[in-house]
Motif scaffolding. Structure first.
Motif, PDB file in Angstrom:
ATOM      1  N   LEU A   1       0.823  -1.211   0.000  1.00 16.07           N
ATOM      2  CA  LEU A   1       0.000   0.000   0.000  1.00 16.07           C
ATOM      3  C   LEU A   1       0.855   1.259   0.000  1.00 16.07           C
ATOM      4  CD1 LEU A   1      -2.816  -1.116   2.430  1.00 16.07           C
ATOM      5  CD2 LEU A   1      -3.114  -0.457   0.044  1.00 16.07           C
ATOM      6  N   VAL A   2       1.953   1.243   0.746  1.00  9.67           N
ATOM      7  CA  VAL A   2       2.836   2.407   0.756  1.00  9.67           C
ATOM      8  C   VAL A   2       3.474   2.595  -0.620  1.00  9.67           C
ATOM      9  CG1 VAL A   2       4.998   3.305   1.735  1.00  9.67           C
ATOM     10  CG2 VAL A   2       3.251   2.345   3.235  1.00  9.67           C
ATOM     11  N   LEU A   3       3.895   1.502  -1.238  1.00 10.71           N
ATOM     12  CA  LEU A   3       4.497   1.606  -2.572  1.00 10.71           C
ATOM     13  C   LEU A   3       3.471   2.007  -3.630  1.00 10.71           C
ATOM     14  CD1 LEU A   3       6.883  -1.486  -2.531  1.00 10.71           C
ATOM     15  CD2 LEU A   3       7.497   0.932  -2.326  1.00 10.71           C
ATOM     16  N   SER A   4       2.237   1.577  -3.469  1.00 12.13           N
ATOM     17  CA  SER A   4       1.209   1.889  -4.466  1.00 12.13           C
ATOM     18  C   SER A   4       0.729   3.336  -4.372  1.00 12.13           C
ATOM     19  CB  SER A   4       0.021   0.935  -4.335  1.00 12.13           C
ATOM     20  OG  SER A   4      -0.721   1.209  -3.168  1.00 12.13           O
ATOM     21  N   LEU A   5       1.112   4.040  -3.323  1.00 13.21           N
ATOM     22  CA  LEU A   5       0.725   5.448  -3.212  1.00 13.21           C
ATOM     23  C   LEU A   5       1.286   6.281  -4.358  1.00 13.21           C
ATOM     24  CD1 LEU A   5       1.008   6.144   0.619  1.00 13.21           C
ATOM     25  CD2 LEU A   5      -1.064   6.067  -0.768  1.00 13.21           C
ATOM     26  N   ALA A   6       2.473   5.931  -4.834  1.00 14.47           N
ATOM     27  CA  ALA A   6       3.070   6.668  -5.953  1.00 14.47           C
ATOM     28  C   ALA A   6       2.221   6.508  -7.213  1.00 14.47           C
ATOM     29  CB  ALA A   6       4.491   6.182  -6.201  1.00 14.47           C
ATOM     30  N   LEU A   7       1.798   5.291  -7.488  1.00 17.07           N
ATOM     31  CA  LEU A   7       0.962   5.059  -8.664  1.00 17.07           C
ATOM     32  C   LEU A   7      -0.419   5.682  -8.491  1.00 17.07           C
ATOM     33  CD1 LEU A   7       1.238   3.742 -11.392  1.00 17.07           C
ATOM     34  CD2 LEU A   7       0.439   1.614 -10.406  1.00 17.07           C
ATOM     35  N   SER A   8      -0.923   5.667  -7.292  1.00 13.52           N
ATOM     36  CA  SER A   8      -2.206   6.302  -7.026  1.00 13.52           C
ATOM     37  C   SER A   8      -2.116   7.818  -7.215  1.00 13.52           C
ATOM     38  CB  SER A   8      -2.671   5.970  -5.609  1.00 13.52           C
ATOM     39  OG  SER A   8      -3.934   6.513  -5.355  1.00 13.52           O
ATOM     40  N   PHE A   9      -1.002   8.411  -6.811  1.00 17.25           N
ATOM     41  CA  PHE A   9      -0.794   9.841  -7.021  1.00 17.25           C
ATOM     42  C   PHE A   9      -0.671  10.147  -8.514  1.00 17.25           C
ATOM     43  CE2 PHE A   9       1.823  13.710  -7.205  1.00 17.25           C
ATOM     44  CZ  PHE A   9       0.989  14.546  -6.481  1.00 17.25           C
ATOM     45  N   PHE A  10      -0.042   9.236  -9.255  1.00 20.90           N
ATOM     46  CA  PHE A  10       0.043   9.383 -10.710  1.00 20.90           C
ATOM     47  C   PHE A  10      -1.345   9.395 -11.333  1.00 20.90           C
ATOM     48  CE2 PHE A  10       0.164   7.103 -14.824  1.00 20.90           C
ATOM     49  CZ  PHE A  10       0.870   8.041 -15.573  1.00 20.90           C
ATOM     50  N   HIS A  11      -2.255   8.603 -10.791  1.00 14.83           N
ATOM     51  CA  HIS A  11      -3.624   8.565 -11.324  1.00 14.83           C
ATOM     52  C   HIS A  11      -4.379   9.855 -11.039  1.00 14.83           C
ATOM     53  CE1 HIS A  11      -3.468   3.926 -11.266  1.00 14.83           C
ATOM     54  NE2 HIS A  11      -3.018   4.404 -12.408  1.00 14.83           N
ATOM     55  N   ILE A  12      -3.988  10.566  -9.995  1.00 13.61           N
ATOM     56  CA  ILE A  12      -4.605  11.870  -9.750  1.00 13.61           C
ATOM     57  C   ILE A  12      -4.178  12.842 -10.848  1.00 13.61           C
ATOM     58  CG2 ILE A  12      -4.658  13.856  -8.181  1.00 13.61           C
ATOM     59  CD1 ILE A  12      -4.324  11.863  -5.872  1.00 13.61           C
TER      60      ILE A  12
ATOM     61  N   ARG B   1      -2.935  12.021 -13.938  1.00  9.10           N
ATOM     62  CA  ARG B   1      -3.402  11.535 -15.236  1.00  9.10           C
ATOM     63  C   ARG B   1      -4.595  10.613 -15.005  1.00  9.10           C
ATOM     64  NH1 ARG B   1      -0.117  10.509 -20.015  1.00  9.10           N
ATOM     65  NH2 ARG B   1       0.941  12.488 -20.268  1.00  9.10           N
ATOM     66  N   SER B   2      -5.742  11.196 -15.019  1.00 11.91           N
ATOM     67  CA  SER B   2      -6.942  10.425 -14.705  1.00 11.91           C
ATOM     68  C   SER B   2      -7.363   9.496 -15.834  1.00 11.91           C
ATOM     69  CB  SER B   2      -8.091  11.367 -14.348  1.00 11.91           C
ATOM     70  OG  SER B   2      -8.360  12.231 -15.434  1.00 11.91           O
TER      71      SER B   2
END
Length: 187
Positions: free
Chosen positions: A88-99, A101-102
């Motif tokens: 979950l901590v590592l996936s925060l970067a990809l989740s921020f990327f989705h913000i 680039r939606s």
């Protein structure tokens, strides 16, 4: 004969921007839920990992204590929660990327796949620990397993709270997977 924009398959500009806005809001909610889920799994792992209690009385040869390390199921629970927390901590970067680039789809598909794997791991650990916690509270008279929570009250409170926190994260994962799936869909 003139063809309208709806008949030609074109989407009005207002609809496209509203769709992007909805996906961006869902991405922000996804980011926040991941932070909450990471905190919950970390709390569950730490609570279970530090659960130990020693009774104030002992015999000449026996010291009565309860430690989470005595049961392999609790070790699996701590490991599964730790792995999911790290993910979950590592996936925060990809989740921020989705913000930012939606419209990214391939990375969302990867996230749904990895979320589903972590959901399965977390559910397995929580369910296994829940079975042992149930036995600690109720026992099993037909197998001569006595409930230990009458003697080890503090230990049982810690492990019960840890399992509850882990199941809370399981629910959060369900929401995350559903939200990611909805974001991937074209409608």
């Amino acid at each position: 004969m003139k063809v309208s924009s709806v008949e030609a398959g074109e989407v009005p500009k207002g609809v496209v921007s509203a769709s992007k806005r909805v996906k961006r809001v869902m991405s922000v909610i996804d980011f926040i839920l991941r932070i909450v889920a990471a905190i919950s799994t970390l709390g569950s792992a730490l609570s279970m990992g530090t659960a130990r209690e020693t009774l104030p009385f002992r015999t000449q040869f026996v010291k009565f204590r309860a430690v989470f390390e005595d049961l392999p199921t609790f070790m699996f629970f701590v490991m599964s929660n730790s792995i999911v927390c790290a993910y979950l901590v590592l996936s925060l970067a990809l989740s921020f990327f989705h913000i930012l680039r939606s419209t990214a789809v391939k990375s969302r598909i990867l996230m749904v796949l990895l979320d589903t794997i972590m959901y399965g791991l977390l559910t397995a650990g929580a369910a296994a620990a829940a079975a042992i916690v149930f036995l600690a509270h109720r026992g099993n008279p037909s197998a001569n397993w006595f409930p230990i929570c009458q003697q080890y009250n503090y230990f049982c409170k810690r492990i019960s709270g840890s399992v509850i926190g882990s199941f809370f994260t399981v629910v959060l994962f369900m929401i995350l997977i559903l939200m990611s799936s909805i974001s991937i869909s074209k409608h």
